[in-house]
Design a protein around this motif. Structure first.
Motif, PDB file in Angstrom:
ATOM      1  N   HIS A  84      -6.643  14.715 -46.564  1.00 43.09           N
ATOM      2  CA  HIS A  84      -5.583  15.564 -46.044  1.00 43.09           C
ATOM      3  C   HIS A  84      -4.926  14.741 -44.662  1.00 43.09           C
ATOM      4  O   HIS A  84      -5.776  14.741 -43.962  1.00 43.09           O
ATOM      5  CB  HIS A  84      -6.131  16.860 -45.547  1.00 43.09           C
ATOM      6  N   PRO A  85      -3.820  14.969 -44.396  1.00 39.01           N
ATOM      7  CA  PRO A  85      -3.227  14.095 -43.323  1.00 39.01           C
ATOM      8  C   PRO A  85      -3.596  14.701 -42.025  1.00 39.01           C
ATOM      9  O   PRO A  85      -4.017  14.072 -41.176  1.00 39.01           O
ATOM     10  CB  PRO A  85      -1.606  14.661 -43.433  1.00 39.01           C
ATOM     11  N   ALA A  86      -3.901  16.050 -41.988  1.00 39.00           N
ATOM     12  CA  ALA A  86      -4.269  16.537 -40.586  1.00 39.00           C
ATOM     13  C   ALA A  86      -5.749  15.980 -40.496  1.00 39.00           C
ATOM     14  O   ALA A  86      -6.138  15.699 -39.115  1.00 39.00           O
ATOM     15  CB  ALA A  86      -4.298  17.962 -40.646  1.00 39.00           C
ATOM     16  N   ARG A  89      -5.542  12.291 -39.548  1.00 35.70           N
ATOM     17  CA  ARG A  89      -5.199  12.114 -38.131  1.00 35.70           C
ATOM     18  C   ARG A  89      -6.097  12.383 -37.250  1.00 35.70           C
ATOM     19  O   ARG A  89      -6.594  11.660 -36.118  1.00 35.70           O
ATOM     20  CB  ARG A  89      -3.781  12.869 -37.813  1.00 35.70           C
ATOM     21  N   ALA A  90      -7.076  13.440 -37.366  1.00 37.77           N
ATOM     22  CA  ALA A  90      -7.929  13.954 -36.458  1.00 37.77           C
ATOM     23  C   ALA A  90      -9.137  12.891 -36.127  1.00 37.77           C
ATOM     24  O   ALA A  90      -9.714  12.544 -35.320  1.00 37.77           O
ATOM     25  CB  ALA A  90      -8.550  15.361 -36.761  1.00 37.77           C
ATOM     26  N   ARG A  93      -7.708   9.830 -34.411  1.00 32.55           N
ATOM     27  CA  ARG A  93      -7.856  10.046 -32.990  1.00 32.55           C
ATOM     28  C   ARG A  93      -9.093  10.183 -32.259  1.00 32.55           C
ATOM     29  O   ARG A  93      -9.328   9.587 -31.324  1.00 32.55           O
ATOM     30  CB  ARG A  93      -7.059  11.474 -32.585  1.00 32.55           C
ATOM     31  N   SER A 141       1.021   6.624 -40.945  1.00 29.69           N
ATOM     32  CA  SER A 141       2.202   7.605 -40.579  1.00 29.69           C
ATOM     33  C   SER A 141       3.307   7.023 -41.465  1.00 29.69           C
ATOM     34  O   SER A 141       4.333   7.819 -41.411  1.00 29.69           O
ATOM     35  CB  SER A 141       2.407   7.217 -39.027  1.00 29.69           C
TER      36      SER A 141
END
Length: 148
Positions: A84-86, A89-90, A93, A141
């Motif tokens: 899942h993209p979120a 990304r998490a 990060r 991205s």
């Protein structure tokens, strides 16, 4: 004669690729979990070393004491790009914060020996990991977020 111990992938069924994919996913998740566990132990050791007071001798770390990520080049944290993209990304990060060269240097470099080039080698490796994560974030991205 069929043996009772044959696995689906060995039997040549149509489910073999899915079974192999599931096994790879489980191995990736297990390795990520082991990396996280080693990192938590490392952070606890750092906190203990920092809490020793100014009169206490400084603990010495070596490169081998650092819980380096176990993933392959280009994806050292074993992040699933199809996740899942979120979540992806998490994870990126969090990895970038953990392996940020300046932050790592502030937190860890003082505990590394100055002589023999080990400190510089560790910081170079940290910088390489951060660059790999930055590159992976850029690739993901560009692939998943048109117009960003």
């Amino acid at each position: 004669a069929a043996s009772g111990g044959a696995s689906p992938s060995a039997a040549g069924s149509g489910r073999a690729p899915a079974a192999d994919g599931e096994a790879r996913k489980e191995a990736r998740l297990r390795a990520r979990s082991e990396d996280e566990e080693r990192w938590r132990g490392f952070e606890a050791a750092l906190a203990q070393a920092e809490g020793g007071g100014s009169d206490a001798p400084r603990a010495q770390l070596r490169s081998r004491d650092i819980p380096w990520p176990s993933g392959p080049p280009g994806n050292p944290l074993r992040i699933d790009p199809a996740g899942h993209p979120a979540v992806v990304r998490a994870q990126l990060r969090a990895g970038l914060l953990r392996w940020h060269p300046d932050k790592f240097e502030q937190k860890v470099a003082l505990l590394l020996p100055e002589a023999g080039g080990e400190r510089e080698a560790v910081l170079a490796k940290v910088k390489d990991i951060a660059q790999q994560l930055t590159s992976l974030m850029s690739e993901l991205s560009a692939a998943g977020a048109p117009g960003r």
